[in-house]
Design an enzyme around this catalytic site. Structure first.
Site, PDB file in Angstrom:
ATOM      1  CE  LYS A 299      -1.743 -10.324  -3.523  1.00 54.88           C
ATOM      2  NZ  LYS A 299      -0.892  -9.706  -2.493  1.00 54.88           N
TER       3      LYS A 299
ATOM      4  CG  ASP B 135       2.718 -10.903  -2.829  1.00 58.14           C
ATOM      5  OD1 ASP B 135       3.406 -11.458  -1.945  1.00 58.14           O
ATOM      6  OD2 ASP B 135       2.039  -9.871  -2.622  1.00 58.14           O
TER       7      ASP B 135
ATOM      8  CD  GLU C 130       5.272  -8.387  -3.243  1.00 57.55           C
ATOM      9  OE1 GLU C 130       5.353  -8.118  -4.471  1.00 57.55           O
ATOM     10  OE2 GLU C 130       4.370  -7.936  -2.533  1.00 57.55           O
TER      11      GLU C 130
ATOM     12  CG  ASP D  51       4.497  -6.569   0.797  1.00 58.86           C
ATOM     13  OD1 ASP D  51       4.477  -5.565   1.523  1.00 58.86           O
ATOM     14  OD2 ASP D  51       3.530  -6.866   0.072  1.00 58.86           O
TER      15      ASP D  51
ATOM     16  CE  LYS E   1       0.932  -4.178   1.026  1.00 59.16           C
ATOM     17  NZ  LYS E   1       1.753  -4.597  -0.074  1.00 59.16           N
TER      18      LYS E   1
HETATM   19 MG   LIG Z   1       2.904  -8.406  -1.207  1.00 60.70          MG
END
Ligand SMILES: [Mg+2]
Length: 321
Positions: A139, A168, A194, A219, A243
């Site tokens: 991240k 991300d 991302e 995302d 997701k």
């Molecule tokens: Mg993500």
């Protein structure tokens, strides 16, 4: 059509360490397990694992929805779950389609192992590598920009050549920061970056996706199937991170994905083994023709044993409503 008896229970799972993203700090996953028993006595399970900061319903809304359902439900009941309850749509349809038992778990090299933010990533990748993970996700957009880029370079220097790394940003970068990142990683083997910018900056991300060699993935922008369809129609041909747990009915997602031959990966919302198995089964159908790892290397973020239990045992651990 014959109905199924329906029951539901709440679970709470603290993370081993708080999960930091640009959305903030997350300490505990709360969700619900659904248990259906059909007329023949066959038991199947589903899971509702909302992620409200991605635009899904809250756990309170999902709970309220379940409380107003009759004790016996049918396929028609499920088909009528409204679009503003995408985690319920997923949970009920996947329970109806029926996983009754744990399947064999998926080998780590098919999964992307989630590293903690900041410099802790430097000490965390090795044990995951030793377990068989070859793709990692880190991240960014949380700490200071230049510090994060320094850590990134240390991380790529430490990782073996054959490792893959995803970044991300969870929508947390500015345009300028995104450019600094994309220039910094242009000559590296980053698999994709991302969600560099926030959901309302779609055109800017489309623009960025055409300027630099590193692929971009959406995302947060494609949390539900309706959003995914909109981004596709507006020209997104980069990677889609989906997701399933919050994307709505799995059957609808499958149909659109297969029609458009999307390049994407399925990704976790920190479900239990029940939601995880339903998502990975869908991912196995969708991610054909790609060697991208599924974003489900997250079980090391919990320190309970729920992921090792048979579904019925997991159910028995939870308090009845
Ligand atoms: Mg993500």
């Amino acid at each position: 059509m014959a109905g199924s008896r329906f029951a539901y229970r709440l679970y709470h799972r603290p993370f081993r360490r708080s999960l930091q993203t640009s959305h903030g700090t997350w300490d505990r996953r709360d969700g619900m397990i659904l248990r259906l028993v059909d007329a023949a006595g066959q038991i199947t399970f589903g899971e509702i694992a909302p992620l409200p900061w991605f635009g899904s319903e809250t756990i309170a809304q999902a709970w309220d929805f379940c409380q107003h359902l009759p004790p016996e439900i049918t396929a028609e009941t499920i088909a009528m779950i409204p679009a503003h309850l995408p985690a319920c749509q997923f949970g009920f349809e996947s329970a109806w389609m029926g996983h009754s038992q744990r399947a064999e778990s998926i080998a780590p090299h098919h999964l992307s192992g989630l590293l903690p933010a900041g410099k802790s990533a430097l000490e965390t990748w090795q044990p995951l590598w030793d377990q068989g993970y070859r793709t990692f996700k880190w991240k960014i957009g949380i700490g200071d920009l230049l510090t994060e880029i320094q850590i990134f370079h240390s991380l790529t220097a430490a990782l073996p050549q054959s490792a893959r790394l995803r970044l991300d940003a969870n929508g947390g970068l500015t345009w300028q920061e995104a450019i600094v990142w994309l220039e910094s990683i242009a000559a590296t083997q980053v698999e994709f970056l991302e969600q560099p910018l926030s959901v309302d900056q779609f055109d800017a991300m489309l623009d960025l996706s055409q300027r630099y060699p590193t692929p971009l993935a959406l995302d947060e922008s494609v949390a539900t199937l309706a959003q995914l369809q909109t981004c596709y129609q507006r020209g997104w041909r980069g990677v889609f991170v989906v997701k399933p747990s919050i994307a709505g009915f799995p059957s609808h997602l499958r149909q659109f994905w297969q029609q458009q031959h999307l390049d994407g990966v399925v990704s976790s919302v920190f479900e239990t083994a029940i939601g995880r198995q339903a998502s990975l089964a869908l991912g196995a159908e969708l991610q054909t023709g790609t060697d991208r790892a599924a974003g489900f290397g997250v079980t090391h973020w919990f320190n309970d044993d729920l992921d090792t239990l048979e579904f019925e045992q997991l159910w028995q651990r939870l308090s009845p409503v």
